[in-house]
Design a protein around this motif. Structure first.
Motif, PDB file in Angstrom:
ATOM      1  N   MET A 184      41.384  42.902  25.350  1.00 61.05           N
ATOM      2  CA  MET A 184      42.139  42.202  26.378  1.00 61.05           C
ATOM      3  C   MET A 184      41.272  41.198  27.133  1.00 61.05           C
ATOM      4  SD  MET A 184      44.194  45.444  27.994  1.00 61.05           S
ATOM      5  CE  MET A 184      45.349  46.424  27.049  1.00 61.05           C
ATOM      6  N   GLY A 185      39.985  41.556  27.322  1.00 63.29           N
ATOM      7  CA  GLY A 185      39.074  40.699  28.061  1.00 63.29           C
ATOM      8  C   GLY A 185      38.415  39.620  27.229  1.00 63.29           C
ATOM      9  N   ILE A 220      50.590  32.930  27.897  1.00 61.38           N
ATOM     10  CA  ILE A 220      50.199  34.340  27.959  1.00 61.38           C
ATOM     11  C   ILE A 220      48.700  34.484  27.693  1.00 61.38           C
ATOM     12  CG2 ILE A 220      52.469  35.090  27.153  1.00 61.38           C
ATOM     13  CD1 ILE A 220      51.028  35.644  24.419  1.00 61.38           C
ATOM     14  N   ASN A 221      48.186  35.659  27.972  1.00 62.53           N
ATOM     15  CA  ASN A 221      46.829  36.014  27.538  1.00 62.53           C
ATOM     16  C   ASN A 221      46.937  36.420  26.072  1.00 62.53           C
ATOM     17  OD1 ASN A 221      44.371  37.186  26.931  1.00 62.53           O
ATOM     18  ND2 ASN A 221      44.332  38.550  28.704  1.00 62.53           N
TER      19      ASN A 221
END
Length: 409
Positions: free
Chosen positions: A141-142, A4-5
């Motif tokens: 998130m980034g 996952i991220n």
């Protein structure tokens, strides 16, 4: 094994407005007759303008006829809308744009969140504080935010906007690569002058900083000397991306349409120092990950620029700003310090001394049956404030302020 991220695991368990909804629903369940009024989430209540509805009905008819049916449209937006945007939103302010510098989308929230796709994860991000949560969460998130430490992200540069500086940010001493500005501001309702905005543009040009300028509320500006677009400032085309929305101006929160402007002379850099056009990067991103805003929606958006549509949108904006004036005057009569509500549909209310944002939220819900948004949810500098919106009906806005006034007194 699919990985996952893991940056998503760093995010708070709930989005701010989800937390509010959970608390309000629990209160409603235990107090079914309370008649709760929400001045919290900034959703609109006025219906779509008549001109918009007629244009969308006509577009539906076109889609139902084989002779006028349309399939996939241009990912960047139909020329009829981009041309109307340039002619009406920019040309009257002395700003020249080409149609391929305007990208129609499904809203400013999407674009301000997705713009990180074309930005390196090592960029140092500067954020005014308090700030719209999407700016922070999308950078988490980034992978640009780092880790949370004492309520802050350790790779984010927080630029306080407080009562002391009139809720207008001051240029930071440390390095930043990307800067988010939102004016008129959500959540504080503050505005920014051309003189102050020019300082930021000059700073960005001198330090090769990219400004992400959220102008979603520019239509609410009342003072004629205030800038509606960052491109009114000389040099901004070389340093800024601007985001706009039809959500709060023409009631498109449930329809979804906005646009982003990226001038062709605006360049970013590779780690090796090579210049690359942000316009071309965003165009590539949109062509790959976005199929375009629907034809029906874009015809509706085009209609707000017709004489009838413009008049109807103006009437809607005046309605909400009338709410804001009623709310501001009523709250000020109680002795509370109230900011905003003059060039923006948001009021930033200072809580009584010693009362935290969430405490005041709970007390106001329990005592007045009115919902606001705790200021600390927008960042550390928002502690001790609550945000109220003027997007309710006139009747609910009056009733809510009457309840708050009686409760406080």
């Amino acid at each position: 094994m699919a990985l996952i991220n893991e940056q998503f695991l760093k995010l708070p368990g709930n989005y701010l407005f989800s937390d509010i909804a959970r608390k309000v629903n629990a209160f409603k369940a235990s107090h079914p007759g309370a008649g709760v009024i929400s001045l919290g989430i900034g959703d609109v209540t006025r219906p779509l303008p008549q001109a918009v509805r007629e244009a969308m009905h006509s577009a539906v008819d076109e889609m139902g006829d084989a002779a006028t049916f349309r399939g996939y449209g241009p990912e960047q937006g139909y020329p009829f809308l981009t041309e109307a945007i340039i002619k009406n939103d920019y040309a009257p302010r002395g700003v020249s744009l080409d149609t391929d510098e305007v990208f129609v989308s499904d809203g400013a929230k999407s674009d301000t969140g997705n713009i990180g796709d074309i930005l390196h994860r090592e960029n140092r991000v500067g954020l005014t504080d308090p700030v719209y949560p999407v700016y922070i969460d999308s950078n988490v998130m980034g992978g640009r935010a780092g880790a949370p430490v004492d309520g802050r992200w350790n790779r984010i540069v927080y630029i306080p906007c407080t009562e002391a500086n009139g809720f207008v940010p001051e240029i930071p001493s440390g390095r930043i690569d990307v800067l988010y500005l939102c004016y008129p501001n959500n959540p504080t309702g503050a505005s920014i002058t051309k003189e102050v905005l020019k300082k930021w543009v000059d700073y960005a040009l001198a330090n090769r900083v990219l400004i992400l300028y959220d102008a979603a509320y520019e239509a609410y500006i009342r003072h004629p000397e205030l800038p509606h677009s960052i491109y009114e400032i000389e040099g901004a085309r070389e340093t800024a991306i601007e985001f706009r929305s039809f959500s709060k101006t023409a009631g498109f929160t449930g329809v979804r349409c906005g646009y982003t402007v990226i001038p062709k002379e605006l360049n970013g850099y590779t780690p090796e120092g090579k210049e690359v056009s942000y316009n071309s990067l965003w165009n590539r991103r949109q062509c790959t990950k976005f199929n375009g805003t629907s034809y029906i929606t874009q015809r509706g958006a085009e209609a707000i620029y017709s004489p009838e549509g413009a008049a109807q949108v103006k009437e809607t904006i005046e309605y909400y700003m009338g709410n804001a004036e009623i709310m501001r005057e009523g709250l000020a009569s109680t002795g509370l310090n109230v900011y905003g509500g003059e060039d923006a549909p948001y009021l930033w209310v200072k809580t009584p001394a010693g009362v935290s944002s969430w405490q005041f939220f709970e007390q106001m819900l329990q005592g007045a049956h009115v919902v606001g948004t705790p200021g600390v949810g927008f960042g550390p500098s928002g502690e001790g404030y609550i945000r109220l919106t003027a997007f309710g009906t006139r009747e609910n806005s009056i009733e809510a302020i009457d309840r708050i006034c009686r409760w406080l007194q």
